[in-house]
Design a protein around this motif. Structure first.
Motif, mmCIF file in Angstrom:
data_model
loop_
_atom_site.group_PDB
_atom_site.id
_atom_site.type_symbol
_atom_site.label_atom_id
_atom_site.label_comp_id
_atom_site.label_asym_id
_atom_site.label_seq_id
_atom_site.Cartn_x
_atom_site.Cartn_y
_atom_site.Cartn_z
ATOM 1 N N GLY A 1 1.024 -1.217 -0.011
ATOM 2 C CA GLY A 1 -0.053 0.006 0.086
ATOM 3 C C GLY A 1 0.886 1.187 0.051
ATOM 4 O O GLY A 1 1.888 1.245 -0.190
ATOM 5 N N PHE A 2 0.068 2.470 0.313
ATOM 6 C CA PHE A 2 0.754 3.905 0.438
ATOM 7 C C PHE A 2 0.491 4.452 1.625
ATOM 8 O O PHE A 2 -0.559 4.139 2.439
ATOM 9 N N ILE A 3 1.521 5.116 2.082
ATOM 10 C CA ILE A 3 1.160 6.056 2.937
ATOM 11 C C ILE A 3 1.864 7.379 2.791
ATOM 12 O O ILE A 3 3.262 7.727 2.272
ATOM 13 N N ARG A 4 1.006 8.531 3.136
ATOM 14 C CA ARG A 4 1.509 9.890 3.111
ATOM 15 C C ARG A 4 1.867 10.324 4.350
ATOM 16 O O ARG A 4 0.798 10.281 5.335
ATOM 17 N N ALA A 5 3.050 10.898 4.723
ATOM 18 C CA ALA A 5 3.346 11.239 6.106
ATOM 19 C C ALA A 5 3.662 12.900 5.694
ATOM 20 O O ALA A 5 4.626 13.313 5.004
ATOM 21 N N LYS A 6 3.282 13.603 6.669
ATOM 22 C CA LYS A 6 3.602 15.309 6.879
ATOM 23 C C LYS A 6 4.344 15.423 7.934
ATOM 24 O O LYS A 6 3.566 15.532 9.072
ATOM 25 N N VAL A 7 5.619 15.324 8.242
ATOM 26 C CA VAL A 7 6.105 15.395 9.472
ATOM 27 C C VAL A 7 6.585 16.760 9.710
ATOM 28 O O VAL A 7 7.665 17.111 8.926
ATOM 29 N N LYS A 8 6.174 17.547 10.819
ATOM 30 C CA LYS A 8 6.549 18.785 11.151
ATOM 31 C C LYS A 8 7.598 18.727 11.890
ATOM 32 O O LYS A 8 8.631 19.492 11.452
ATOM 33 N N HIS A 9 7.739 18.210 13.059
ATOM 34 C CA HIS A 9 8.885 18.165 14.076
ATOM 35 C C HIS A 9 8.892 16.812 14.660
ATOM 36 O O HIS A 9 8.103 16.527 15.441
ATOM 37 N N PHE A 10 9.780 16.194 14.554
ATOM 38 C CA PHE A 10 10.076 14.887 15.336
ATOM 39 C C PHE A 10 11.331 14.945 16.051
ATOM 40 O O PHE A 10 12.183 14.967 15.163
ATOM 41 N N PHE A 11 11.203 14.492 17.411
ATOM 42 C CA PHE A 11 12.586 14.642 18.354
ATOM 43 C C PHE A 11 13.617 13.344 17.868
ATOM 44 O O PHE A 11 14.602 13.414 18.035
ATOM 45 N N HIS A 12 12.753 12.231 17.336
ATOM 46 C CA HIS A 12 13.468 10.964 17.081
ATOM 47 C C HIS A 12 13.635 10.763 15.635
ATOM 48 O O HIS A 12 12.966 11.447 14.898
ATOM 49 N N LYS A 13 14.158 9.690 15.337
ATOM 50 C CA LYS A 13 14.377 9.335 13.862
ATOM 51 C C LYS A 13 12.689 8.619 13.527
ATOM 52 O O LYS A 13 12.335 7.917 14.017
ATOM 53 N N PHE A 14 12.198 9.274 12.398
ATOM 54 C CA PHE A 14 11.100 8.930 11.821
ATOM 55 C C PHE A 14 11.557 8.087 10.522
ATOM 56 O O PHE A 14 12.062 8.590 9.751
ATOM 57 N N GLU A 15 10.827 6.660 10.433
ATOM 58 C CA GLU A 15 11.126 6.027 9.452
ATOM 59 C C GLU A 15 9.908 5.350 8.835
ATOM 60 O O GLU A 15 8.957 5.101 9.671
ATOM 61 N N VAL A 16 9.990 4.851 7.475
ATOM 62 C CA VAL A 16 8.956 4.061 7.105
ATOM 63 C C VAL A 16 9.651 3.014 6.415
ATOM 64 O O VAL A 16 10.546 3.238 5.453
#
Length: 83
Positions: A4-19
């Motif tokens: 499938g698909f995921i759309r992520a809009k990450v404004k600010h994240f203190f840790h590593k954000f991964e897909v």
């Protein structure tokens, strides 16, 4: 992500954000992007709208995508980028 698909809009994240998919890993901070994985073809597609996204093919090759750039990563680790 198995499919499938995921759309992520990450404004600010203190840790590593991964897909993670079976063929690639995307890492971001403060960006807008889409990741799609087709389980039939085993291809991961990444599209960047805003910010910078790092894509790793799980075999040690990493590329950075800028806005309006895209990459397809197959199950063998081949990376095809474009705009």
């Amino acid at each position: 992500m198995a499919f499938g698909f995921i759309r992520a809009k990450v404004k600010h994240f203190f840790h590593k954000f991964e897909v993670r998919t079976p063929s690639a890993v995307t890492s971001v901070r403060g960006t807008d992007f889409i990741v799609g994985y087709d389980a039939n073809t085993k291809i991961t597609n990444v599209y960047v709208f805003e910010g910078i996204v790092e894509v790793d093919n799980l075999k040690g090759k990493t590329i950075q995508l800028q806005p309006i750039e895209t990459v397809a990563v197959d199950g063998n680790g081949q990376m095809i980028s474009g705009k």
